[in-house]
Design a protein around this motif. Structure first.
Motif, PDB file in Angstrom:
ATOM      1  N   HIS A  82      -1.278  13.681  28.303  1.00 11.92           N
ATOM      2  CA  HIS A  82      -0.613  14.957  28.022  1.00 11.92           C
ATOM      3  C   HIS A  82      -1.636  15.979  27.558  1.00 11.92           C
ATOM      4  O   HIS A  82      -2.810  15.658  27.299  1.00 11.92           O
ATOM      5  CB  HIS A  82       0.513  14.793  26.989  1.00 11.92           C
ATOM      6  CG  HIS A  82       0.070  14.249  25.659  1.00 11.92           C
ATOM      7  ND1 HIS A  82      -0.673  14.977  24.757  1.00 11.92           N
ATOM      8  CD2 HIS A  82       0.280  13.040  25.072  1.00 11.92           C
ATOM      9  CE1 HIS A  82      -0.898  14.249  23.669  1.00 11.92           C
ATOM     10  NE2 HIS A  82      -0.336  13.070  23.833  1.00 11.92           N
ATOM     11  N   GLU A  83      -1.212  17.208  27.441  1.00 14.86           N
ATOM     12  CA  GLU A  83      -2.083  18.279  26.989  1.00 14.86           C
ATOM     13  C   GLU A  83      -2.522  18.027  25.544  1.00 14.86           C
ATOM     14  O   GLU A  83      -1.788  17.447  24.745  1.00 14.86           O
ATOM     15  CB  GLU A  83      -1.342  19.618  27.103  1.00 14.86           C
ATOM     16  CG  GLU A  83      -0.999  19.991  28.531  1.00 14.86           C
ATOM     17  CD  GLU A  83       0.305  20.760  28.692  1.00 14.86           C
ATOM     18  OE1 GLU A  83       0.444  21.448  29.723  1.00 14.86           O
ATOM     19  OE2 GLU A  83       1.177  20.676  27.798  1.00 14.86           O
ATOM     20  N   VAL A  84      -3.719  18.483  25.207  1.00 11.29           N
ATOM     21  CA  VAL A  84      -4.214  18.358  23.835  1.00 11.29           C
ATOM     22  C   VAL A  84      -3.296  19.138  22.903  1.00 11.29           C
ATOM     23  O   VAL A  84      -2.945  20.292  23.174  1.00 11.29           O
ATOM     24  CB  VAL A  84      -5.660  18.876  23.732  1.00 11.29           C
ATOM     25  CG1 VAL A  84      -6.127  18.918  22.276  1.00 11.29           C
ATOM     26  CG2 VAL A  84      -6.597  17.984  24.561  1.00 11.29           C
ATOM     27  N   THR A  85      -2.888  18.502  21.829  1.00 10.79           N
ATOM     28  CA  THR A  85      -1.902  19.099  20.923  1.00 10.79           C
ATOM     29  C   THR A  85      -2.551  19.855  19.761  1.00 10.79           C
ATOM     30  O   THR A  85      -3.751  19.728  19.492  1.00 10.79           O
ATOM     31  CB  THR A  85      -0.995  18.009  20.334  1.00 10.79           C
ATOM     32  OG1 THR A  85      -1.803  17.132  19.522  1.00 10.79           O
ATOM     33  CG2 THR A  85      -0.285  17.216  21.422  1.00 10.79           C
ATOM     34  N   ASN A  86      -1.722  20.615  19.063  1.00 11.73           N
ATOM     35  CA  ASN A  86      -2.189  21.290  17.858  1.00 11.73           C
ATOM     36  C   ASN A  86      -2.755  20.304  16.852  1.00 11.73           C
ATOM     37  O   ASN A  86      -3.776  20.578  16.211  1.00 11.73           O
ATOM     38  CB  ASN A  86      -1.037  22.068  17.217  1.00 11.73           C
ATOM     39  CG  ASN A  86      -0.666  23.315  17.987  1.00 11.73           C
ATOM     40  OD1 ASN A  86      -1.522  24.079  18.411  1.00 11.73           O
ATOM     41  ND2 ASN A  86       0.636  23.537  18.170  1.00 11.73           N
ATOM     42  N   GLN A  87      -2.096  19.163  16.678  1.00 17.05           N
ATOM     43  CA  GLN A  87      -2.573  18.176  15.712  1.00 17.05           C
ATOM     44  C   GLN A  87      -3.921  17.607  16.109  1.00 17.05           C
ATOM     45  O   GLN A  87      -4.820  17.448  15.279  1.00 17.05           O
ATOM     46  CB  GLN A  87      -1.554  17.044  15.564  1.00 17.05           C
ATOM     47  CG  GLN A  87      -1.940  15.996  14.508  1.00 17.05           C
ATOM     48  CD  GLN A  87      -2.103  16.620  13.128  1.00 17.05           C
ATOM     49  OE1 GLN A  87      -1.151  17.163  12.574  1.00 17.05           O
ATOM     50  NE2 GLN A  87      -3.312  16.575  12.570  1.00 17.05           N
ATOM     51  N   GLU A  88      -4.094  17.310  17.387  1.00 19.12           N
ATOM     52  CA  GLU A  88      -5.375  16.785  17.856  1.00 19.12           C
ATOM     53  C   GLU A  88      -6.489  17.808  17.664  1.00 19.12           C
ATOM     54  O   GLU A  88      -7.599  17.465  17.230  1.00 19.12           O
ATOM     55  CB  GLU A  88      -5.262  16.399  19.329  1.00 19.12           C
ATOM     56  CG  GLU A  88      -4.383  15.186  19.563  1.00 19.12           C
ATOM     57  CD  GLU A  88      -4.115  14.945  21.037  1.00 19.12           C
ATOM     58  OE1 GLU A  88      -4.273  13.796  21.462  1.00 19.12           O
ATOM     59  OE2 GLU A  88      -3.754  15.901  21.754  1.00 19.12           O
ATOM     60  N   PHE A  89      -6.192  19.062  17.983  1.00 17.22           N
ATOM     61  CA  PHE A  89      -7.208  20.095  17.815  1.00 17.22           C
ATOM     62  C   PHE A  89      -7.508  20.319  16.333  1.00 17.22           C
ATOM     63  O   PHE A  89      -8.661  20.550  15.957  1.00 17.22           O
ATOM     64  CB  PHE A  89      -6.764  21.392  18.477  1.00 17.22           C
ATOM     65  CG  PHE A  89      -7.897  22.329  18.783  1.00 17.22           C
ATOM     66  CD1 PHE A  89      -8.675  22.144  19.908  1.00 17.22           C
ATOM     67  CD2 PHE A  89      -8.188  23.382  17.931  1.00 17.22           C
ATOM     68  CE1 PHE A  89      -9.735  23.000  20.194  1.00 17.22           C
ATOM     69  CE2 PHE A  89      -9.238  24.248  18.201  1.00 17.22           C
ATOM     70  CZ  PHE A  89     -10.019  24.060  19.332  1.00 17.22           C
TER      71      PHE A  89
END
Length: 357
Positions: A82-89
């Motif tokens: 899936h797309e990189v999330t706010n939490q991952e960033f």
């Protein structure tokens, strides 16, 4: 400033715009081993089996840069499910202290370099207004507007960034599982390098989006987008002023909100546009190499609609795409914007090569 120049002269359906900011380099990280890292605990990587496919538009409804359809071969590779999330960033920023493009003020030198040759230097007040940090934010009107004037629904907002995607009064709190936005190609590259990954090539992205299907319009096949159960997060209703939210969302949706494609990848259609590694050249399919293995795109960018600004490829469409406006959610649809751009509907996912012994 390129932000305003591009809004005025834009000829593309999406309305992507240019943001100048402090530099970075455009080097793509080298191949990485197929070993999953701690960062994959949030975003599992899927092994995409290599093979050949026909790249480009599957019918006569594509844009000019989607032709001719041509054979391409790609080796197996890993791709984020899936797309990189706010939490991952946020994890990346916390670990590195990284400051994104949109969070950096524009220097006088960058501002002047972005203007047409011979342009007079703006007066001090105008200069100050154009040098602030910020990003482009989707700001829809409450009535119908011409599709050829994207300034009707985009505006530059000082203080907008990945932390505050709609401006200083907004935040990503409680939205950790939504895709990160307002990140430039440079930001995506930095995240990918930290995670031991890279951005996918345009060929890899389209191959993965097709999910093993051949000659189909969408990741799920040829069934119309809005028939039956919602298949992707796109614009429902009349763009850009009325969204019925038939698919359940007005803006971005949490990742994995819809069924995956045949490779078990989510949101390869809609939600947010996704950065690819390649430079964009409108003539690449016509003039580029055919039948090559693992094409990496042209050596430099060329956009005839804005020849002064080299751009990178973005793919997949977004929550702003609809049948009447954009149709960027087709697997062959191509779009582009400058490496420094940050937008409300633009994010990314990562890939990783498999090293062969």
């Amino acid at each position: 400033m390129k932000v305003y120049k591009t809004i005025l002269n834009i000829g593309i359906l999406l309305g992507v715009v240019t943001l100048s900011s402090c530099g970075g380099n455009n080097k793509t990280p080298g191949k990485q081993p197929a070993v999953l890292t701690a960062t994959d605990t949030l975003n599992k990587m899927v092994l995409i089996p290599g093979g050949s496919f026909s790249m480009g538009a599957d019918d006569e409804t594509g844009m000019a840069d989607e032709y001719p359809k041509h054979n391409v071969q790609v080796d197996s590779f890993w791709m984020d499910e899936h797309e990189v999330t706010n939490q991952e960033f946020a994890n990346f920023v916390a670990a590195t202290g990284y400051v994104t493009t949109a969070e950096k003020p524009v220097s006088k030198e960058e501002l002047m370099a972005s203007m047409p040759p011979g342009s007079p230097e703006p007066d001090s007040s105008a200069m100050a207004a154009m040098m602030v940090a910020g990003a482009m934010v989707f700001s829809p009107p409450d009535h119908a507007v011409p599709f050829n004037d994207v300034s009707q629904w985009w505006r530059f907002v000082p203080g907008a960034s990945w932390k505050h995607p709609d401006g200083p009064d907004s935040a990503v709190a409680n939205n950790g599982n939504k895709p990160v936005t307002q990140v430039s190609w440079l930001d995506a590259q930095a995240y990918a390098a930290w995670a031991g990954k890279r951005l996918p090539t345009e060929a890899e992205w389209e191959y993965a989006a097709r999910g093993g299907l051949s000659g189909k319009l969408y990741p799920w096949g040829d069934e119309p987008l809005n028939s039956g159960k919602p298949k992707a997060n796109t614009w429902n209703g009349n763009f850009p002023y009325h969204n019925t939210k038939t698919d359940g969302f007005y803006g971005t949706a949490p990742v994995k909100s819809y069924s995956p494609n045949g490779y078990q990848l989510y949101d390869m259609s809609g939600n947010v546009w996704e950065w690819c590694a390649d430079w964009y050249d409108a003539n690449y399919y016509m003039e580029g190499e055919k039948g090559v293995r693992n094409p990496a795109g042209p050596e430099k960018g060329f956009d005839p609609e804005d020849a002064g600004a080299a751009k990178k490829v973005i793919r997949g469409g977004s929550y702003m795409c609809s049948d009447e406006y954009c149709r960027g959610y087709r697997v062959s649809a191509r779009m582009k914007t400058t490496p420094e751009s940050g937008l409300s509907n633009l994010g990314f996912r990562c890939a990783r090569s498999i090293l062969h012994k």
